[in-house]
Write a protein that holds these residues in place. Sequence first.
Motif, mmCIF file in Angstrom:
data_model
loop_
_atom_site.group_PDB
_atom_site.id
_atom_site.type_symbol
_atom_site.label_atom_id
_atom_site.label_comp_id
_atom_site.label_asym_id
_atom_site.label_seq_id
_atom_site.Cartn_x
_atom_site.Cartn_y
_atom_site.Cartn_z
ATOM 1 N N ARG A 31 33.899 26.367 55.321
ATOM 2 C CA ARG A 31 33.004 25.626 54.208
ATOM 3 C C ARG A 31 33.347 25.110 52.964
ATOM 4 O O ARG A 31 32.574 24.138 52.445
ATOM 5 C CB ARG A 31 31.926 26.751 54.084
ATOM 6 N N VAL A 32 34.386 25.785 52.423
ATOM 7 C CA VAL A 32 34.977 25.200 51.138
ATOM 8 C C VAL A 32 36.078 24.328 51.173
ATOM 9 O O VAL A 32 37.068 24.819 51.656
ATOM 10 C CB VAL A 32 35.404 26.350 50.249
ATOM 11 N N ALA A 33 35.949 23.258 50.766
ATOM 12 C CA ALA A 33 37.175 22.370 50.912
ATOM 13 C C ALA A 33 37.875 22.047 49.430
ATOM 14 O O ALA A 33 37.031 21.732 48.374
ATOM 15 C CB ALA A 33 36.741 20.873 51.166
ATOM 16 N N LEU A 34 38.929 22.458 49.421
ATOM 17 C CA LEU A 34 39.732 22.423 48.003
ATOM 18 C C LEU A 34 40.669 21.133 48.173
ATOM 19 O O LEU A 34 40.899 20.480 48.920
ATOM 20 C CB LEU A 34 40.735 23.632 47.834
ATOM 21 N N PRO A 35 40.728 20.565 46.874
ATOM 22 C CA PRO A 35 41.655 19.510 46.677
ATOM 23 C C PRO A 35 43.012 19.772 47.262
ATOM 24 O O PRO A 35 43.445 20.798 46.814
ATOM 25 C CB PRO A 35 41.398 18.950 45.200
ATOM 26 N N PRO A 36 43.844 18.932 47.587
ATOM 27 C CA PRO A 36 45.225 19.184 47.916
ATOM 28 C C PRO A 36 45.956 19.681 46.839
ATOM 29 O O PRO A 36 46.976 20.504 46.933
ATOM 30 C CB PRO A 36 45.780 17.979 48.371
ATOM 31 N N ARG A 37 45.841 19.235 45.447
ATOM 32 C CA ARG A 37 46.492 19.907 44.425
ATOM 33 C C ARG A 37 46.175 21.261 44.148
ATOM 34 O O ARG A 37 46.972 22.009 43.951
ATOM 35 C CB ARG A 37 45.979 19.043 43.081
ATOM 36 N N ALA A 38 44.653 21.526 44.410
ATOM 37 C CA ALA A 38 44.432 22.994 44.276
ATOM 38 C C ALA A 38 45.183 24.057 45.247
ATOM 39 O O ALA A 38 45.586 25.124 44.868
ATOM 40 C CB ALA A 38 43.083 23.164 44.142
ATOM 41 N N GLU A 39 45.074 23.560 46.582
ATOM 42 C CA GLU A 39 45.833 23.959 47.487
ATOM 43 C C GLU A 39 47.266 24.389 47.345
ATOM 44 O O GLU A 39 47.930 25.577 47.303
ATOM 45 C CB GLU A 39 45.717 23.425 48.915
ATOM 46 N N ASP A 40 48.015 23.398 46.606
ATOM 47 C CA ASP A 40 49.331 23.559 46.202
ATOM 48 C C ASP A 40 49.582 24.460 44.995
ATOM 49 O O ASP A 40 50.376 25.449 45.173
ATOM 50 C CB ASP A 40 49.826 22.218 45.800
#
Length: 107
Positions: A31-40
Motif C-alpha cells: 500500500r505504501v510506495a516510497l520514492p527510490p531515494r528513500a528506499e536506497d
Amino acid sequence: MPYHFAMLAALLALAAGTFAFRLVGPLLWARVALPPRAEDLLKTAAIVLLAALVATASLTTGHGAAGIARPAGVVVGGLLAARKAPFLLVVLAAAATTALLRLAHVN
C-alpha cells in the motif's frame, strides 16, 4: 503474587506489540510506495545500523574498551566472510583467534 502478574502482563504486552509491528510491515508494503531515494536510504541505514552494532559489541565491554583479542577475532571473521568462506569456518576462526590471543595474554 501481584509482582508476577504485572511481569506476565508486561511480557504479553511486549509480545503483542512485537507481533503487531512485524505484521504491519508486510501488510503495508503493497500500500505504501516510497520514492527510490528513500528506499536506497533505508537500505543504507540498515547496513550502517548493523555495522554500529558489530562495532559496539566487538570494541567495548561494560564501560571500557574490549582490548585487542576480541576485535582481532572480529577482523579475522570479517575477512573470511568477505572471501565467502563457509559460515562454520568463519565462526571457528574468529573464536580461535580470540582464544589464542587471550591464551597468549594479549588482552
